[in-house]
Design an enzyme around this catalytic site. Structure first.
Site, mmCIF file in Angstrom:
data_model
loop_
_atom_site.group_PDB
_atom_site.id
_atom_site.type_symbol
_atom_site.label_atom_id
_atom_site.label_comp_id
_atom_site.label_asym_id
_atom_site.label_seq_id
_atom_site.Cartn_x
_atom_site.Cartn_y
_atom_site.Cartn_z
ATOM 1 N N CYS A 153 -3.693 2.739 -5.708
ATOM 2 C CA CYS A 153 -2.884 3.593 -4.836
ATOM 3 C C CYS A 153 -1.465 3.794 -5.371
ATOM 4 C CB CYS A 153 -2.837 3.014 -3.422
ATOM 5 S SG CYS A 153 -2.104 1.365 -3.303
ATOM 6 N N HIS B 289 0.853 -1.185 0.000
ATOM 7 C CA HIS B 289 0.000 0.000 0.000
ATOM 8 C C HIS B 289 0.893 1.240 0.000
ATOM 9 C CE1 HIS B 289 -3.577 2.291 0.277
ATOM 10 N NE2 HIS B 289 -3.386 2.726 1.511
ATOM 11 N N HIS C 202 -3.531 9.073 0.629
ATOM 12 C CA HIS C 202 -3.479 7.778 -0.058
ATOM 13 C C HIS C 202 -4.830 7.464 -0.675
ATOM 14 C CE1 HIS C 202 -5.233 5.385 3.506
ATOM 15 N NE2 HIS C 202 -5.175 6.643 3.901
#
Length: 232
Positions: free
Chosen positions: A163, A62, A74
């Site tokens: 992301c 992530h 994010h």
């Protein structure tokens, strides 16, 4: 003897389909709300505004852009922005249910969370991707400003707008996802394997003979993998 990579690739493909969407395990008896992160868990003194943060998980990574003052921008799949513009509701920690529905409906938000909520207890790598882009790294302030301008509701695509695309656009000027590239290569490896085609043919024929399914329903399971394999 060389091990056959196809079973491993098939396993990786299945795991990626289930876990690349950032689903996080919840403790037993949980109502669906993730536990609150402990404030001050991370030392943010080593982070600079515009840094690219990575949180490695078991099967995915992530990404976020550090904005300073313990804030990280994010991109996360989230169904809620499609139903309300109430920032207080949207800013609450995204539950697995909201996240999965966001993936299905291709809706997301670029949000600002604390480092604790962003990392969710995982280790953090800082600017680890800079070595892959060399002279393409933008200024730290430019990266942070790009991230701040994009905060809000956005479309989501597992392959085209996740992301990683967000952070590489902010820090390097071009949306790229190496995770997506690796995932697609795994799919190609499975499609190109003759045994995958044979398995599809057998499943299709068995469906027609044993289950009485119409050929118009099952024939695509035979011909599509075959033509994709030939094209590969």
């Amino acid at each position: 003897t060389m091990k056959n990579p196809v079973p491993q690739a098939a396993s990786l493909l299945l795991e990626k389909l289930l876990l690349l969407v950032h689903v996080r395990p919840l403790p037993a008896g949980s109502s669906g709300e993730p536990p609150a992160a402990a404030p001050g868990y991370y030392d943010t003194s080593c982070f600079k505004r515009g840094d690219l943060l990575e949180v490695p998980r078991t099967l995915f990574i992530h990404f976020g852009i550090y904005l300073g003052e313990n804030r990280v921008a994010h991109l996360m799949p989230d169904i809620l922005p499609a139903f309300t513009g109430d920032r207080r509701q949207i800013q609450q920690v995204v539950t697995n249910k909201r996240l999965i529905l966001g993936v299905i409906t291709k809706t997301a938000s670029i949000r600002v969370d604390t480092v604790e909520d962003f990392a969710y207890g995982g280790s953090i790598l800082v600017n680890h991707m800079d070595r892959l882009f060399e002279d393409q790294v933008l200024g730290s302030e430019e990266a942070a400003r790009r991230a701040e301008k994009l905060v809000g509701a956005t479309a989501y695509s597992l392959l085209w707008n996740n992301c990683e695309h967000f952070v590489t656009y902010c820090r390097y000027g071009a949306p790229v996802s190496f995770q997506t590239d690796k995932f697609c290569e795994t799919v190609k490896m499975i499609i190109r394997d003759q045994r995958s085609v044979l398995a599809s043919v057998l499943v299709g024929l068995a469906s027609i003979v044993c289950l009485g399914l119409a050929p118009c329903t099952t024939l695509p399971t035979i011909f599509i993998p075959f033509f994709l394999w030939m094209a590969g």
